[in-house]
Design a protein around this motif. Structure first.
Motif, mmCIF file in Angstrom:
data_model
loop_
_atom_site.group_PDB
_atom_site.id
_atom_site.type_symbol
_atom_site.label_atom_id
_atom_site.label_comp_id
_atom_site.label_asym_id
_atom_site.label_seq_id
_atom_site.Cartn_x
_atom_site.Cartn_y
_atom_site.Cartn_z
ATOM 1 N N PHE A 128 5.194 62.197 25.013
ATOM 2 C CA PHE A 128 6.561 62.274 25.543
ATOM 3 C C PHE A 128 6.542 63.356 26.617
ATOM 4 C CE2 PHE A 128 11.196 63.616 24.378
ATOM 5 C CZ PHE A 128 11.664 63.048 25.558
ATOM 6 N N ILE A 129 6.750 62.940 27.855
ATOM 7 C CA ILE A 129 6.674 63.863 28.993
ATOM 8 C C ILE A 129 8.090 64.187 29.465
ATOM 9 C CG2 ILE A 129 5.867 64.115 31.377
ATOM 10 C CD1 ILE A 129 3.475 62.308 30.623
ATOM 11 N N HIS A 168 15.214 54.751 37.168
ATOM 12 C CA HIS A 168 15.343 54.584 35.718
ATOM 13 C C HIS A 168 16.755 54.821 35.191
ATOM 14 C CE1 HIS A 168 11.042 54.282 35.775
ATOM 15 N NE2 HIS A 168 10.941 55.464 36.351
ATOM 16 N N LEU A 169 16.960 54.362 33.948
ATOM 17 C CA LEU A 169 18.277 54.478 33.313
ATOM 18 C C LEU A 169 18.681 55.930 33.101
ATOM 19 C CD1 LEU A 169 17.195 51.575 32.258
ATOM 20 C CD2 LEU A 169 18.899 51.866 30.487
ATOM 21 N N LEU A 207 12.139 57.829 30.619
ATOM 22 C CA LEU A 207 11.452 57.613 31.901
ATOM 23 C C LEU A 207 12.022 58.531 32.981
ATOM 24 C CD1 LEU A 207 11.220 53.712 31.783
ATOM 25 C CD2 LEU A 207 9.598 55.398 30.938
ATOM 26 N N LEU A 208 13.332 58.723 32.955
ATOM 27 C CA LEU A 208 13.956 59.655 33.902
ATOM 28 C C LEU A 208 13.503 61.088 33.589
ATOM 29 C CD1 LEU A 208 15.869 60.234 36.235
ATOM 30 C CD2 LEU A 208 17.794 60.140 34.641
ATOM 31 N N MET A 209 13.313 61.366 32.308
ATOM 32 C CA MET A 209 12.819 62.699 31.923
ATOM 33 C C MET A 209 11.393 62.913 32.439
ATOM 34 S SD MET A 209 14.419 62.772 28.084
ATOM 35 C CE MET A 209 16.191 62.512 27.881
ATOM 36 N N LEU A 210 10.568 61.854 32.383
ATOM 37 C CA LEU A 210 9.192 61.961 32.875
ATOM 38 C C LEU A 210 9.169 62.279 34.373
ATOM 39 C CD1 LEU A 210 6.174 59.654 32.056
ATOM 40 C CD2 LEU A 210 6.659 60.298 34.394
ATOM 41 N N THR A 242 15.831 68.200 41.843
ATOM 42 C CA THR A 242 15.337 67.397 42.974
ATOM 43 C C THR A 242 15.511 65.909 42.690
ATOM 44 O OG1 THR A 242 13.710 69.123 43.459
ATOM 45 C CG2 THR A 242 13.310 66.973 44.440
ATOM 46 N N ILE A 243 15.146 65.500 41.462
ATOM 47 C CA ILE A 243 15.256 64.085 41.081
ATOM 48 C C ILE A 243 16.720 63.644 41.037
ATOM 49 C CG2 ILE A 243 15.006 62.499 39.103
ATOM 50 C CD1 ILE A 243 12.412 62.771 40.653
#
Length: 341
Positions: A280-281, A298-299, A304-307, A316-317
């Motif tokens: 889990f990244i 991503h949702l 996935l957004l956390m990665l 930034t993201i």
């Protein structure tokens, strides 16, 4: 770190329901994670972002048509079975809807009896172990009867099953596509290799847990589903050589990233082998081998957004996502792409 820190507002109409006719004509947002600058391009322009000596790492898993619609043998009641993991030859762990009707001993018929099944055990709420009975080759029957298990936010079935496969899909086993790879065409991949960019293949069979929402407030308390991965000896060598020679290791999708980060030691060397990963990244993670990432949008509040927020910092993201919404990018599996460098 709260799950709500990864929320953003997404208008429903920006969720792509269908893939584009031409895979490589999706839009591409190029994000420089050091400066935060954003450029807007078309996906086939990715070739301009890649340098000779780089290595593009793709996930060559193949989605199986894992959604089976059947009826209970005794009552004729409709029942849906989603294949998750093969346990033995004919026994699969499945997700059954409605689960209440699938007690051990329940018999299910698919396709006028071409395929039959019996529930043998309960794993948890909706998950069941099911033994299948058939004549012939299971994969061929599945191809005939099964539907692609599309994500819950896609509201209709695909006209062409192959549009939910990458052009390099090879090893059967996924319940969902590694969607960042859907933008590549054979021609674009050839041009990339002609430029002197290496192409490496790894395998990670994507589980349905990839769509499972994070239900805890504290991100660190979330437990990832386990997924099977495989890294061949020659591919590990190719990736390690790239790194040693000063080239970039560029992952196509979060699944390729999770595979490499799972199989790489603290010394930064990728090891060949296979196994199950629950990596889990999330922000705070130190990447061991990946230098750049091609990914979709991503949702909100997803792992996935956390990665991606771990790779380029969260602010930034989130700012880039805000710009993607304003620029009317298409989101999720059939949506547009992002290159984080």
């Amino acid at each position: 770190m709260k799950t709500s820190d990864f929320y953003y507002d997404l208008p429903q109409e920006l969720i792509a329901q269908d893939p584009l006719e031409d895979r490589s004509s999706s839009r591409l947002m190029v994000l420089d994670k050091k400066t935060g600058t954003v450029e807007h391009k078309v996906f086939r322009d990715i070739i301009d972002e890649l340098n000779p000596g780089d290595c593009l790492v793709v996930n060559n898993t193949k989605v199986i048509p894992a959604r089976l619609l059947g009826v209970k043998e005794d009552t004729g009641a409709h029942i849906e079975v989603l294949l998750l993991k093969r346990k033995q030859d004919n026994v699969w762990e499945t997700l059954v809807k409605p689960g209440k009707k699938a007690r051990p001993g329940t018999r299910i018929v698919f396709g006028d009896g071409l395929l039959k099944a019996e529930v043998v055990d309960v794993v948890d709420e909706g998950n069941r172990l099911i033994r299948f009975e058939y004549e012939g080759i299971f994969e061929e029957i599945l191809d005939q009867l099964g539907q692609m298990p599309l994500p819950p936010y896609i509201t209709h079935q695909l006209k062409d099953k192959n549009r939910y496969q990458t052009v390099y899909a090879k090893h059967d086993g996924s319940a969902a596509a590694p969607t960042a790879g859907l933008h590549f065409t054979p021609e674009l991949l050839q041009q990339i290799q002609d430029k002197g960019v290496k192409l490496a293949h790894v395998t990670l069979h994507v589980g349905l847990g990839t769509f499972r929402p994070v239900k805890v407030d504290d991100v660190t308390q979330h437990h990832m589903h386990s997924e099977f991965y495989m890294v061949e000896e020659d591919q590990a060598e190719l990736i390690n050589e790239t790194k040693a020679a000063g080239g970039r290791v560029i992952c196509v999708g979060t699944t390729s990233c999770r595979t490499l980060e799972s199989a790489t030691g603290e010394d930064g060397i990728l090891k060949a082998g296979s196994g199950w990963t629950e990596i889990f990244i999330y922000p705070g993670y130190r990447f061991k081998i990946m230098d750049a990432l091609i990914t979709n949008f991503h949702l909100p509040e997803s792992t996935l957004l956390m990665l991606v927020s771990a790779f380029a910092d969260k602010e930034t993201i989130m700012k880039a996502y805000q710009e993607a919404v304003e620029e009317r990018y298409r989101f999720f599996s059939f949506g547009d792409a992002m290159f984080i460098k």
